[in-house]
Design an enzyme around this catalytic site. Structure first.
Site, PDB file in Angstrom:
ATOM      1  N   HIS A 295     -13.093 -34.183 -29.219  1.00  0.00           N
ATOM      2  CA  HIS A 295     -13.381 -35.225 -28.053  1.00  0.00           C
ATOM      3  C   HIS A 295     -13.059 -34.669 -26.667  1.00  0.00           C
ATOM      4  CE1 HIS A 295     -14.377 -38.768 -26.118  1.00  0.00           C
ATOM      5  NE2 HIS A 295     -14.521 -39.275 -27.221  1.00  0.00           N
TER       6      HIS A 295
ATOM      7  N   ARG B  60     -20.365 -34.010 -26.810  1.00  0.00           N
ATOM      8  CA  ARG B  60     -18.845 -33.657 -26.560  1.00  0.00           C
ATOM      9  C   ARG B  60     -18.417 -32.291 -26.889  1.00  0.00           C
ATOM     10  NH1 ARG B  60     -17.157 -39.226 -30.453  1.00  0.00           N
ATOM     11  NH2 ARG B  60     -17.658 -40.572 -28.705  1.00  0.00           N
TER      12      ARG B  60
ATOM     13  N   GLY C  30     -10.717 -47.927 -48.943  1.00  0.00           N
ATOM     14  CA  GLY C  30     -10.955 -47.719 -47.609  1.00  0.00           C
ATOM     15  C   GLY C  30     -11.621 -49.240 -47.324  1.00  0.00           C
TER      16      GLY C  30
ATOM     17  N   GLY D   5     -12.415 -49.795 -43.698  1.00  0.00           N
ATOM     18  CA  GLY D   5     -12.731 -49.661 -42.282  1.00  0.00           C
ATOM     19  C   GLY D   5     -14.131 -50.363 -42.335  1.00  0.00           C
ATOM     20  N   LEU D   6     -14.937 -49.799 -41.046  1.00  0.00           N
ATOM     21  CA  LEU D   6     -16.201 -50.439 -40.899  1.00  0.00           C
ATOM     22  C   LEU D   6     -17.109 -50.100 -42.098  1.00  0.00           C
ATOM     23  CD1 LEU D   6     -17.037 -49.907 -37.110  1.00  0.00           C
ATOM     24  CD2 LEU D   6     -16.738 -51.893 -38.350  1.00  0.00           C
TER      25      LEU D   6
ATOM     26  N   SER E 153     -12.006 -43.779 -24.029  1.00  0.00           N
ATOM     27  CA  SER E 153     -13.149 -43.815 -24.473  1.00  0.00           C
ATOM     28  C   SER E 153     -14.405 -42.914 -23.755  1.00  0.00           C
ATOM     29  CB  SER E 153     -13.713 -45.357 -24.338  1.00  0.00           C
ATOM     30  OG  SER E 153     -15.253 -45.274 -24.629  1.00  0.00           O
TER      31      SER E 153
ATOM     32  N   LEU F 118     -19.904 -45.648 -35.455  1.00  0.00           N
ATOM     33  CA  LEU F 118     -19.822 -47.076 -35.865  1.00  0.00           C
ATOM     34  C   LEU F 118     -21.130 -47.432 -36.293  1.00  0.00           C
ATOM     35  CD1 LEU F 118     -17.892 -48.722 -32.790  1.00  0.00           C
ATOM     36  CD2 LEU F 118     -17.120 -47.923 -34.827  1.00  0.00           C
TER      37      LEU F 118
END
Length: 667
Positions: free
Chosen positions: A267, A338, A41, A43-44, A285, A470
């Site tokens: 969400h 959320r 992986g 990603g970040l 967002s 993030l």
């Protein structure tokens, strides 16, 4: 099997991480050159971990199924990244970020891990600025902040509405530097299909080249899983179409415990479902809730007229609008967490006040923001007696500067101009707080196997606050894993290269080949998506935003039956030794069909409501989540025993020494 122990360091909360770094073993630079690490992986979490490990001197191999690490799903995180730098001077601190995160997770996360996350958060911003990430800035040049749900401060750093993309480009640039140096070997269009254990330790993976179909063996001294979440078990979600659980599920079947699978985030700010033709949903967002106000008509007849296209939302008078979040939660208003916002939207729509054709949508309205920003702009531009039209025009310009690309995206998808008519939104599956169980060092119950970012369970409890994904991914990759993995690898400095010719690699490869061939040889009548959609409907209807005992028991049986049908009647065209997208999907859906049952089993055993896990039997008179701290204040970590129904529960008790555990209130 590794010992089931969280390994939280002793001592004061604010000193745990510093003292732990001082106590753990290190690998000297010369020895790092002889140690290999696989990162699955990019990603970040995976990208930042790979770049940092390579910078430290380790030999790194990265694997992603996309054609470039730049296409990881981290790119879709739009709104921002949290950090306790207190740029606004509004009272933020490491402790406040820690407190908000634990409270937002409904007191189902580890104190030690969450405080560490808050502690390193400020470093992330400095690192990313140094990489050139173009964060938004105020007029004076300082980085700008905005607020997200569940907090009373502004701590979210952002790059317009494309924060994830910019952060990922920063990590990708750092990776590219190491690829150029030869310290990272990048394997794109490769999918991990099994982990290889030698003497009980993670020593490599079996991967499939998705272009040629070739099965490959790759060895290493440690394996890091950073493959994201499993939200696509619901079929319709905000996740990228390729997002899957396969890497996590394969290590689970080899001994890694799977923790809290039922903790899945819905969400509240997504474009509503428009019909059966859709294959995914689009996230708007959460940053939009800073300036957008959420409402439905107060009168059912108005809602019915809107649904029928006979009444425009702009024609509904202010006094006939129900700003239900502001009404129910005055302290936080539209910026409640959320899970709270999602359930509130569902309640209004279930009561008959939904506003689109399906009755499953609420309005997100910026008209108030246009006027507020417009008045500010008119004052600063010294425009006296500005007309309402001029004020709104100036306000729209200000909103476009903050959210323009999001408004543009909405208009392209829905074919409505959100500057002229309110957006319509509805909750959708977005993020998975559950995942592979890891200890404080991010090591799974398999020695030498680590999990980072959304793939692990560690930091968010039962609900993740906005802009914290993030933060966790980069904290794990840049500032946690590179320290903690050295403690394990310090015992491998004399091991030497790991051979791929051992019986363990041979057996693992054989199993992978046999399963792939089984898919091709089934010759069933139904395509893979047929089963995935049916699984998704079961999950959403009975294991979705709200759950109950009867529905969960039905879901478990229905998923079992669907899995049996899948293995009898799925049709996978083509062959194994070629590019075959249907074969890829078949393997992923097979894993979802097992995960889905464990997911429902986990939700059934937890007789309480907390965060994103809402059991209808356990709620307050006002419809809020009703926790049972006496019986369920623990991490539910499941051990694989052959079938999801046979999984064995291990409990990691959660102890709160620095926070008062109480009922969440955002009123």
């Amino acid at each position: 099997m590794g010992k089931f122990e969280a390994k939280i360091p002793k001592g004061p909360l604010a000193e745990k991480w510093t003292n732990h770094k001082n106590d753990i073993n290190l690998v000297n630079p010369a020895n790092k050159r002889n140690i290999d690490v696989i990162v699955v992986g990019t990603g970040l979490a995976g990208g930042s971990a790979a770049a940092t490990l390579a910078e430290l001197g380790y030999n790194v191999k990265t694997f992603c199924y996309q054609d470039s690490p730049r296409r990881a799903h981290s790119i879709a995180a739009q709104g921002g990244i949290n950090a306790a730098k207190n740029y606004q001077g509004d009272g933020d601190s490491d402790y406040r970020l820690f407190y908000d995160t634990v409270k937002g997770g409904d007191y189902r996360a580890r104190e030690g891990n969450v405080y560490r996350l808050a502690e390193v958060s400020a470093n992330i911003i400095d690192q990313c600025v140094a990489q050139g990430v173009p964060f938004a800035r105020e007029y004076g040049g300082l980085l700008d902040n905005r607020s997200f749900g569940g907090v009373l401060v502004s701590r979210t750093f952002y790059a317009k509405g494309q924060t994830g993309q910019q952060l990922l480009l920063g990590a990708y640039s750092a990776m590219n530097r190491q690829i150029n140096r030869g310290k990272i070997k990048s394997y794109t269009r490769h999918e991990m299909l099994d982990i290889v254990l030698v003497d009980g330790k993670a020593r490599g993976i079996i991967a499939r080249n998705l272009v040629t179909g070739e099965i490959e063996r790759h060895s290493a001294h440690a394996v890091v899983i950073a493959s994201g979440g499993y939200g696509n078990v619901f079929f319709l979600s905000t996740n990228a179409m390729g997002s899957n659980v396969t890497a996590s599920w394969k290590i689970h079947k080899r001994g890694a415990y799977f923790a809290n699978p039922c903790y899945t985030q819905i969400h509240p700010t997504c474009i509503p479902v428009s019909g059966d033709h859709q294959s995914k949903l689009t996230l708007m967002s959460e940053s939009l809730r800073n300036d957008g106000r959420i409402w439905v008509p107060k009168k059912k007849e108005d809602a019915e007229a809107v649904r029928a296209g006979k009444l425009k939302p702009s024609e509904i008078k202010e006094e006939d609008r129900d700003y239900y979040l502001e009404r129910r939660y005055p302290a936080f208003g539209n910026l409640v967490p959320r899970d709270v916002a999602s359930r509130a939207a569902k309640e209004r729509c279930d009561a008959g006040f939904g506003v689109n054709r399906t009755g499953e949508a609420v309005f997100l309205d910026f008209s108030t923001a246009f006027e507020r920003y417009g008045k500010e702009a008119a004052t600063s531009k010294k425009i006296e007696n500005a007309s309402k039209e001029k004020i709104v025009e100036l306000g729209k310009e200000a909103v476009e500067a903050k959210y323009g690309n999001l408004f543009q995206m909405y208009e392209k998808i829905v074919d409505q101009n959100p500057y002229e008519t309110p957006m319509m939104i509805y909750p959708a599956v977005h993020y998975t707080m559950g995942g592979i169980w890891v200890d404080y060092n991010l090591q799974t119950t398999i020695p030498g196997c680590y999990a980072a970012g959304e793939a692990n369970f560690s930091d968010h409890g039962a609900n993740r606050l906005g802009a914290s994904a993030l933060m966790q991914g980069l904290a794990d990759g840049y500032f946690v894993l590179p320290y903690t993995i050295g403690d394990y690898l310090s015992n491998d400095i004399r091991t030497g290269a790991i051979s791929t010719e051992s019986k363990e690699f041979e057996d693992a490869e054989k199993e992978v080949r046999e399963k792939l061939e089984k898919f091709i040889n089934l010759k069933g009548t139904k395509p893979v998506d047929y089963f995935h959609k049916r699984l998704g409907k079961i999950m959403w209807d009975k294991v979705g935003m709200s759950r109950n005992e009867q529905g969960l028991k039905e879901a478990i049986e229905e998923i079992k039956q669907l899995r049996e049908e899948f293995w009898k009647d799925v049709r996978v065209p083509g062959g194994t030794d070629e590019m075959n997208a249907e074969l890829e999907k078949a393997g992923r859906v097979a894993d979802f069909l097992e995960l889905g049952e464990l997911f429902a089993k986990d939700a059934l055993h937890r007789n309480e409501s907390c965060g994103g896990h809402f059991r209808e039997e356990y709620q307050t008179e006002e419809g809020e989540a009703l926790r049972d701290d006496e019986n369920f204040m623990y991490v539910a970590a499941w051990e694989y025993k052959g079938n999801p129904s046979d999984a064995v529960l291990h409990k990691e008790d959660l102890v709160y020494e620095n926070i008062e555990v109480k009922t969440r209130s955002y009123k």
